[in-house]
Write an enzyme that holds these catalytic residues in place. Sequence first.
Site, PDB file in Angstrom:
ATOM      1  N   HIS A  20     -23.592  13.239 -12.178  1.00  0.00           N
ATOM      2  CA  HIS A  20     -23.218  11.884 -12.578  1.00  0.00           C
ATOM      3  C   HIS A  20     -23.727  11.628 -13.992  1.00  0.00           C
ATOM      4  O   HIS A  20     -24.925  11.735 -14.261  1.00  0.00           O
ATOM      5  CB  HIS A  20     -23.832  10.876 -11.615  1.00  0.00           C
ATOM      6  N   ASP A  78     -23.631   8.675 -16.780  1.00  0.00           N
ATOM      7  CA  ASP A  78     -23.262   7.311 -17.136  1.00  0.00           C
ATOM      8  C   ASP A  78     -22.670   7.302 -18.540  1.00  0.00           C
ATOM      9  O   ASP A  78     -23.298   7.775 -19.499  1.00  0.00           O
ATOM     10  CB  ASP A  78     -24.480   6.395 -17.075  1.00  0.00           C
ATOM     11  N   ASP A 108     -21.771   4.983  -8.021  1.00  0.00           N
ATOM     12  CA  ASP A 108     -22.917   4.275  -8.582  1.00  0.00           C
ATOM     13  C   ASP A 108     -22.513   2.945  -9.202  1.00  0.00           C
ATOM     14  O   ASP A 108     -22.875   2.647 -10.338  1.00  0.00           O
ATOM     15  CB  ASP A 108     -23.604   5.151  -9.640  1.00  0.00           C
ATOM     16  N   HIS A 114     -19.646   0.881 -15.315  1.00  0.00           N
ATOM     17  CA  HIS A 114     -20.512   0.140 -14.393  1.00  0.00           C
ATOM     18  C   HIS A 114     -21.938  -0.117 -14.897  1.00  0.00           C
ATOM     19  O   HIS A 114     -22.757  -0.652 -14.137  1.00  0.00           O
ATOM     20  CB  HIS A 114     -20.559   0.841 -13.026  1.00  0.00           C
TER      21      HIS A 114
END
Length: 838
Positions: A203, A205, A324, A529
């Site tokens: 993951h 971001d 997430d 997000h």
Amino acid sequence: EAVAQEFGPAQVGECFGPTWETCWFKVELSIPPAWAGREVHFVWESDGEGMVWRDAQPVQGLTKEGEKTSYILTRSLKESEPHSLTLYVELACNGLFGAGQGRMIAPPDPDRRVTLSKAELVVFNRGVYELLVDLEILLDMAQLLGEENQRSFQALYTANQMVNVCDVTDPSTFPAARELAAAIFSQRNGESQHTIHAMGHCHIDSAWLWPYEETIRKCARSWVTVVHLMEHNPELTFACSQQGLIPVPWQAQQFQWVRSCYPGLYARIQDFVAKGQFIPVGGTWVEMDGNLPSGESMVRQFLQGQRFFQEQFGRICSEFWLPDTFGYSAQLPQLMRGSGIQRFLTQKLSWNLVNSFPHHTFFWEGIDGSQVLTHFPPGDSYGMQGRVAEMLKTVKNNKDKGRVNHSAFLFGFGDGGGGPTQKMLDRMKRMRDTDGLPRVQISTPDQLFSVLEKESSQLCTWVGELFLELHNGTYTTQAQIKKGNRECERILHDVEVLSSLAVAQDTAFQYPASQLQQLWRLLLLNQFHDVLPGSCIQLVVEDALQYYTEIRRAGAQLQEEAVQSLCRDLLQPQACSTHSTLVLNTLSWERTEVIARPGPDRTETLALVTVPSMGYALVQEPFVPPQPVAVRKQEDGSITMDNGVIAVCLDTMGRLTSLQLLDSGRESVPDGCYANQFALFDDVPLYWDAWDVMDYHLETRKPVTTLLKPLEITLAGGLRGSVSFSLQVGKSSTLTQEIILDAMCPYLRFLTQVEWKEAHKFLKVEFPVQVRSTNATYEIQFGHLQRPTHWNTSWDWARFEVWAHKWLDLSEHGFGVALLNDCKYGASAHRNVLSLSL
């Protein structure tokens, strides 16, 4: 460009910086001939993120926090291989999680230095490494399977025998020790054992504790490492969902970044996509916030994402991965199904602060009845490391035992990137089918969901939103980002409506498809997000606000071009008198409203106009309302406003003491209460400062009552009446509000401006209403949902602060009150009080 620079000497122990700078190192290596036949690594350790370049291509990411500190030069040095070579190391002066001062989520230290702690050429002893992994697995089995399980004792005694057999000074004893471990690992499970589907994941971001630009390099560092692992581990699969360089579910944006900046790496990725190892999942342009984007924005997330995957990889995604984000709208199942997606994976609800979500595998049903098969990895993480404890937790924690016998296991360092490591793979190889442990297979999202679909006959169904009982401060944090998002969504809507009408009327008009796609992708990027929620560092906020400025500028130009084409004849000087005004309505219903239009001498004049849906009107002589607005000041300083539809009374602090819908004869404000009451709360969460507001903040409510400028009339009536006042908020902030009532208008408008200088405070505005209902209604994407106004259960109480889009409503049979907004998302309705978080 880096290779052409002039290099100077560098020493281990030296520091480099400041934060966000990039340093390049030229590393000249000479491997001793005596190391023939040995495995040779280049070891590099620093507290910055690094990338090894060889022959002008990235070959290995280096991140100490991600357990990647070496680059394998050769697995068995041959005489024919080069013994002298030159590498380049690109060092980013930030860590895996940015450069927080003192703690991870603190603001970045602008002058942080990273230290080069190790730069070595070493021989790697593969035999010792394999022994250590064997012993780690055996000792974990001995410790974690428990005294009631005979396998724990078998593992313990086997490890003891290995120690007895192994002479650390004599490598010839290693194979015998390893054979003892292999005997344990080769004892198989029964057919009923739970199967874990392990998938590499990383993951990343797109922006969080680092800016967008750094994410591009994070993607490259992570993905090049994954590709390198795949070359030596053909069984490895990697699910990728982010739009950048993220090893896991892919978002289209990150793929686009890598394609542009690292074309050689991107070509290697495409090869592994074709082989079925590097697996694009996700389906959206970025892993967006699951609550705040409008319905149209969410449609565009899927449209842009699926289109990108189709163009680049020849297929659309059948799984939506959003591991997430801070909650999931009840509209998402319908949008997924409309985008060709029937499967959904996340894990964030494991973060719930109050209630434990009752399922890990279930059907999720949206507001229209659409269903998607949903899976939460029972290990409650997307960053597993292949350890025995994680496998056992995955089985023990599974809340749908008996209904399904398969679950996902996402392994690899994440959030800041990193991805899988060789050690993670080697651990799981030993647990592939070992008695006493769940069966572990390297798998794919399609394999997992295909099995779950076959086992789905007894699964439960969850109806409505997946509400995260945490991080509900993100509905309000960073007000300018929230405002920019809503405004830009509206601008792009208007441009598309007007451009479509222009095309329908004039075939010579060129629909601005490419410009709109570019602007939409900018807006969609900002809906990531950690950006739209405001849970990001200042550098990211500055980038986001700049993108909104660009969308406003370009959108205004496109809108002007569409209007010029659509209304060309009407805009000619001879077509209308100098006092005419062209008014456009881009909404889908006829509107009668008071507008301000330019008058002589650069002044503004008011006009009451009616414009058809999705159309325009040429206003020359505005019509007169049947009843003008009356504004009167009373002896006690209060002010009344009345337009024949509603009547209001305001006290000197701008609070409503009365609000009546005249035809109904109903009073909306309860006796002794004040609507439009501003209130200040303490905001000191347990940890996640920008993310959270805790329930105990409600115990600190303080009404805002310090008057700086009392209520006064600013427009005395006619087509429009208005009043204004100013308050002091907290120690240093000010609030100015204008309250407007227009002719024929069934609502009261509040134009509020706050100069905000408080820290750890939370400002809201409250409207107690004389309406009784057990549920309030909130607008969401393309629809609405109801939430309870009481706190009967822990599930109700956990929704003390919720999100809504443009309105929330409290109604009973025949009467209700709605609170509308143009740039806010945080709200609540408890008993009879509607509250908007500012």
